[in-house]
Design an enzyme around this catalytic site. Structure first.
Site, PDB file in Angstrom:
ATOM      1  N   HIS A 188       0.833  -1.199   0.000  1.00 55.84           N
ATOM      2  CA  HIS A 188       0.000   0.000   0.000  1.00 55.84           C
ATOM      3  C   HIS A 188       0.863   1.243   0.000  1.00 55.84           C
ATOM      4  O   HIS A 188       1.964   1.248   0.558  1.00 55.84           O
ATOM      5  CB  HIS A 188      -0.949   0.030   1.202  1.00 55.84           C
ATOM      6  CG  HIS A 188      -0.281  -0.228   2.519  1.00 55.84           C
ATOM      7  ND1 HIS A 188       0.073  -1.492   2.936  1.00 55.84           N
ATOM      8  CD2 HIS A 188       0.104   0.616   3.508  1.00 55.84           C
ATOM      9  CE1 HIS A 188       0.634  -1.404   4.139  1.00 55.84           C
ATOM     10  NE2 HIS A 188       0.677  -0.130   4.499  1.00 55.84           N
ATOM     11  N   HIS A 245       0.748   5.179   1.227  1.00 54.96           N
ATOM     12  CA  HIS A 245       0.058   6.209   1.996  1.00 54.96           C
ATOM     13  C   HIS A 245       0.092   7.501   1.190  1.00 54.96           C
ATOM     14  O   HIS A 245       1.144   7.876   0.652  1.00 54.96           O
ATOM     15  CB  HIS A 245       0.774   6.467   3.330  1.00 54.96           C
ATOM     16  CG  HIS A 245       0.836   5.275   4.241  1.00 54.96           C
ATOM     17  ND1 HIS A 245      -0.035   5.104   5.289  1.00 54.96           N
ATOM     18  CD2 HIS A 245       1.657   4.198   4.272  1.00 54.96           C
ATOM     19  CE1 HIS A 245       0.258   3.981   5.937  1.00 54.96           C
ATOM     20  NE2 HIS A 245       1.287   3.408   5.336  1.00 54.96           N
TER      21      HIS A 245
HETATM   22  P1  5GP Z   1       1.604   0.310   7.452  1.00 49.62           P
HETATM   23  O1  5GP Z   1       2.026   0.505   8.878  1.00 49.62           O
HETATM   24  O2  5GP Z   1       1.482  -1.162   7.113  1.00 49.62           O
HETATM   25  O3  5GP Z   1       2.435   1.073   6.460  1.00 49.62           O
HETATM   26  O4  5GP Z   1       0.175   0.968   7.321  1.00 49.62           O
HETATM   27  C1  5GP Z   1      -1.013   0.309   7.600  1.00 49.62           C
HETATM   28  C2  5GP Z   1      -2.098   1.360   7.632  1.00 49.62           C
HETATM   29  O5  5GP Z   1      -3.355   0.705   7.601  1.00 49.62           O
HETATM   30  C3  5GP Z   1      -2.082   2.237   8.878  1.00 49.62           C
HETATM   31  O6  5GP Z   1      -1.961   3.614   8.515  1.00 49.62           O
HETATM   32  C4  5GP Z   1      -3.420   1.946   9.554  1.00 49.62           C
HETATM   33  O7  5GP Z   1      -3.997   3.098  10.129  1.00 49.62           O
HETATM   34  C5  5GP Z   1      -4.263   1.418   8.408  1.00 49.62           C
HETATM   35  N1  5GP Z   1      -5.303   0.481   8.789  1.00 49.62           N
HETATM   36  C6  5GP Z   1      -5.188  -0.539   9.681  1.00 49.62           C
HETATM   37  N2  5GP Z   1      -6.340  -1.225   9.765  1.00 49.62           N
HETATM   38  C7  5GP Z   1      -7.208  -0.629   8.906  1.00 49.62           C
HETATM   39  C8  5GP Z   1      -8.566  -0.896   8.544  1.00 49.62           C
HETATM   40  O8  5GP Z   1      -9.204  -1.825   9.022  1.00 49.62           O
HETATM   41  N3  5GP Z   1      -9.120  -0.072   7.608  1.00 49.62           N
HETATM   42  C9  5GP Z   1      -8.428   0.972   7.049  1.00 49.62           C
HETATM   43  N4  5GP Z   1      -9.081   1.724   6.154  1.00 49.62           N
HETATM   44  N5  5GP Z   1      -7.146   1.241   7.376  1.00 49.62           N
HETATM   45  C10 5GP Z   1      -6.543   0.460   8.285  1.00 49.62           C
END
Ligand code: 5GP
Length: 124
Positions: free
Chosen positions: A107, A109
């Site tokens: 993903h 951001h």
């Molecule tokens: P990472 O830390 O893997 O780069 O980012 C994961 C992102 O997913 C975080 O910014 C977190 O807030 C988001 N996230 C986690 N669970 C959910 C969810 O159930 N729905 C949505 N829309 N975002 C989520």
């Protein structure tokens, strides 16, 4: 080609299967863009490919050209649509352990809507 070692139960895979709700702002054949559930900026979107890619490393190594082009176009379109172009915005993708990647589906951001501060928080 997609990664064999992909966890089909990760949160974003479940969103893609409509098992979990998301506030979707853009969708096409290859890409889904939706609101981050725990926003860390006034605007915080997540862009994901629909293919089963664990990380940026996996995506950049294995995705097809159409998927890659579509992904980056969707990010630009979504940022423009969200009104982020004038003020500027930041793209971040956490890849693996050192970056603290929490959800094992690639993903990006998309962060904006306010001044974001330094790119890396002071951690030393
Ligand atoms: P990472 O830390 O893997 O780069 O980012 C994961 C992102 O997913 C975080 O910014 C977190 O807030 C988001 N996230 C986690 N669970 C959910 C969810 O159930 N729905 C949505 N829309 N975002 C989520």
């Amino acid at each position: 080609m997609t990664e064999i070692n992909y966890d089909d139960n990760n949160i974003f895979a479940r969103i893609l299967r409509h098992e979990l709700n998301a506030d979707v702002i853009f969708e096409n054949e290859h890409v889904l863009v939706f609101q981050d559930k725990f926003p860390q900026a006034r605007v915080h979107l997540l862009a994901i490919p629909k293919g089963r890619y664990r990380s940026f490393d996996d995506f950049s190594a294995h995705a097809g050209q159409e998927e890659i082009v579509s992904f980056f176009q969707a990010i630009g379109d979504s940022a423009r649509h969200a009104g982020l172009t004038h003020g500027g915005y930041r793209l971040v993708s956490n890849c693996g352990k050192n970056a603290g990647q929490e959800v094992p589906h690639f993903h990006m951001h998309i962060l904006g809507g306010e001044a974001l501060g330094p790119i890396i928080s002071q951690h030393h």
